[in-house]
Design a protein around this motif. Structure first.
Motif, PDB file in Angstrom:
ATOM      1  N   CYS A   3      -4.180  -7.716  -5.274  1.00 30.81           N
ATOM      2  CA  CYS A   3      -5.333  -6.822  -5.187  1.00 30.81           C
ATOM      3  C   CYS A   3      -4.829  -5.394  -5.323  1.00 30.81           C
ATOM      4  O   CYS A   3      -4.152  -4.900  -4.432  1.00 30.81           O
ATOM      5  CB  CYS A   3      -6.056  -7.016  -3.848  1.00 30.81           C
ATOM      6  SG  CYS A   3      -7.455  -5.921  -3.604  1.00 30.81           S
ATOM      7  N   VAL A   5      -5.486  -1.552  -5.314  1.00 33.49           N
ATOM      8  CA  VAL A   5      -6.509  -0.698  -4.742  1.00 33.49           C
ATOM      9  C   VAL A   5      -6.154   0.772  -4.913  1.00 33.49           C
ATOM     10  O   VAL A   5      -4.990   1.136  -5.073  1.00 33.49           O
ATOM     11  CB  VAL A   5      -6.728  -1.007  -3.243  1.00 33.49           C
ATOM     12  CG1 VAL A   5      -7.234  -2.418  -3.041  1.00 33.49           C
ATOM     13  CG2 VAL A   5      -5.443  -0.788  -2.453  1.00 33.49           C
ATOM     14  N   ASP A 109     -11.108  -1.787  -4.892  1.00 34.78           N
ATOM     15  CA  ASP A 109     -10.391  -2.684  -5.781  1.00 34.78           C
ATOM     16  C   ASP A 109     -10.509  -2.145  -7.201  1.00 34.78           C
ATOM     17  O   ASP A 109     -11.603  -1.861  -7.684  1.00 34.78           O
ATOM     18  CB  ASP A 109     -10.992  -4.089  -5.698  1.00 34.78           C
ATOM     19  CG  ASP A 109     -10.193  -5.112  -6.485  1.00 34.78           C
ATOM     20  OD1 ASP A 109     -10.154  -5.005  -7.722  1.00 34.78           O
ATOM     21  OD2 ASP A 109      -9.638  -6.042  -5.864  1.00 34.78           O
ATOM     22  N   GLU A 110      -9.396  -2.004  -7.887  1.00 36.73           N
ATOM     23  CA  GLU A 110      -9.389  -1.372  -9.203  1.00 36.73           C
ATOM     24  C   GLU A 110     -10.133  -2.170 -10.265  1.00 36.73           C
ATOM     25  O   GLU A 110     -10.575  -1.608 -11.267  1.00 36.73           O
ATOM     26  CB  GLU A 110      -7.944  -1.133  -9.658  1.00 36.73           C
ATOM     27  CG  GLU A 110      -7.204  -0.114  -8.798  1.00 36.73           C
ATOM     28  CD  GLU A 110      -5.779   0.103  -9.273  1.00 36.73           C
ATOM     29  OE1 GLU A 110      -5.340  -0.630 -10.193  1.00 36.73           O
ATOM     30  OE2 GLU A 110      -5.100   0.987  -8.730  1.00 36.73           O
ATOM     31  N   THR A 112     -12.596  -5.114  -9.475  1.00 34.50           N
ATOM     32  CA  THR A 112     -13.939  -5.534  -9.061  1.00 34.50           C
ATOM     33  C   THR A 112     -14.786  -4.378  -8.554  1.00 34.50           C
ATOM     34  O   THR A 112     -16.003  -4.502  -8.450  1.00 34.50           O
ATOM     35  CB  THR A 112     -13.855  -6.606  -7.973  1.00 34.50           C
ATOM     36  OG1 THR A 112     -13.312  -6.020  -6.765  1.00 34.50           O
ATOM     37  CG2 THR A 112     -12.966  -7.757  -8.409  1.00 34.50           C
ATOM     38  N   ALA A 116     -12.233  -2.550  -0.531  1.00 42.12           N
ATOM     39  CA  ALA A 116     -11.264  -3.482   0.023  1.00 42.12           C
ATOM     40  C   ALA A 116     -10.864  -3.142   1.455  1.00 42.12           C
ATOM     41  O   ALA A 116     -10.467  -4.021   2.216  1.00 42.12           O
ATOM     42  CB  ALA A 116     -10.013  -3.524  -0.854  1.00 42.12           C
ATOM     43  N   ARG A 136      -9.676  -3.970   7.036  1.00 43.80           N
ATOM     44  CA  ARG A 136     -10.287  -4.733   5.949  1.00 43.80           C
ATOM     45  C   ARG A 136     -11.509  -5.533   6.388  1.00 43.80           C
ATOM     46  O   ARG A 136     -12.297  -5.958   5.551  1.00 43.80           O
ATOM     47  CB  ARG A 136      -9.251  -5.675   5.333  1.00 43.80           C
ATOM     48  CG  ARG A 136      -8.178  -4.946   4.532  1.00 43.80           C
ATOM     49  CD  ARG A 136      -7.115  -5.911   4.061  1.00 43.80           C
ATOM     50  NE  ARG A 136      -6.280  -6.344   5.171  1.00 43.80           N
ATOM     51  CZ  ARG A 136      -5.630  -7.498   5.199  1.00 43.80           C
ATOM     52  NH1 ARG A 136      -5.766  -8.347   4.210  1.00 43.80           N
ATOM     53  NH2 ARG A 136      -4.875  -7.814   6.220  1.00 43.80           N
TER      54      ARG A 136
END
Length: 202
Positions: A3, A5, A109-110, A112, A116, A136
């Motif tokens: 993930c 971010v 999130d880069e 979606t 995050a 989170r």
């Protein structure tokens, strides 16, 4: 599961590039999130003397290390008509409803564009001693915008954090420096190009 971010603060100033013609559309001036802190709604983009335009999330292809890629034109709308709003300081509560600090930022999130994690401060001295934390698992009370922190039963937030503005999960990449968690754990060290220490006595 990887993930990648990036902080909302880190988005500010990033160049925006159109995928259809490869031209730079400007730079991000503000990032907007929804009331429930679930996702990035869009970004405002300024280009010189021109009035800032709004790029909704559905036109954001990817948030990269050095630029934001978008599809097509941006929108000429009033700020009041755009979806979402910049993240303002919010109270942070525990499950019992007690105030434990404040939310000062968020990480997206880069790919979606989902939120995050949120950044928690517990006060100046606590931040000075142990730094701000990333949380989170949380919920948002939409009427009053308070953020309720859920009980944490998995890995600590500190294990998910690393140096630099951007963070990564697990064994994924962290930040724009390309250093990985597994490399740090293995004792690997990096230096800026051309600044390696010499050991040949010269």
């Amino acid at each position: 599961v990887r993930c990648f971010v990036k902080s909302l603060k880190g988005l500010t100033g990033m160049p925006v590039v159109r995928t259809d013609n490869g031209r730079r559309a400007g730079r991000v001036t503000r990032a907007c999130v929804d009331d429930g802190l679930t996702a990035l709604c869009g970004v405002w983009v300024a280009n010189g003397w021109r009035r800032a335009r709004y790029c909704p999330a559905e036109r954001i292809r990817l948030i990269g290390d050095v630029s934001v890629l978008i599809d097509g034109e941006m929108l000429r709308v009033r700020q009041s008509a755009a979806c979402g709003h910049p993240l303002a300081l919010r109270r942070a509560l525990n499950a019992a409803g007690e105030m434990v600090g404040a939310i000062t930022g968020a990480y997206v999130d880069e790919e979606t564009l989902a939120i995050a994690a949120v950044e928690l401060t517990r006060g100046f001295w606590e931040d000075l001693k142990s730094g701000r934390q990333l949380v989170r698992h949380f919920e948002v009370h939409v009427p009053d915008a308070d953020v309720v922190l859920m009980e944490e039963g998995d890995e600590s937030d500190e294990a998910w954090m690393d140096q630099g503005d951007d963070r990564g999960r697990g064994s994924g990449r962290v930040g724009g420096d390309g250093i990985r968690h597994d490399e740090l754990a293995g004792g690997a060290q990096t230096r800026p190009g051309g600044d390696e220490r010499r050991t040949d006595g010269v």
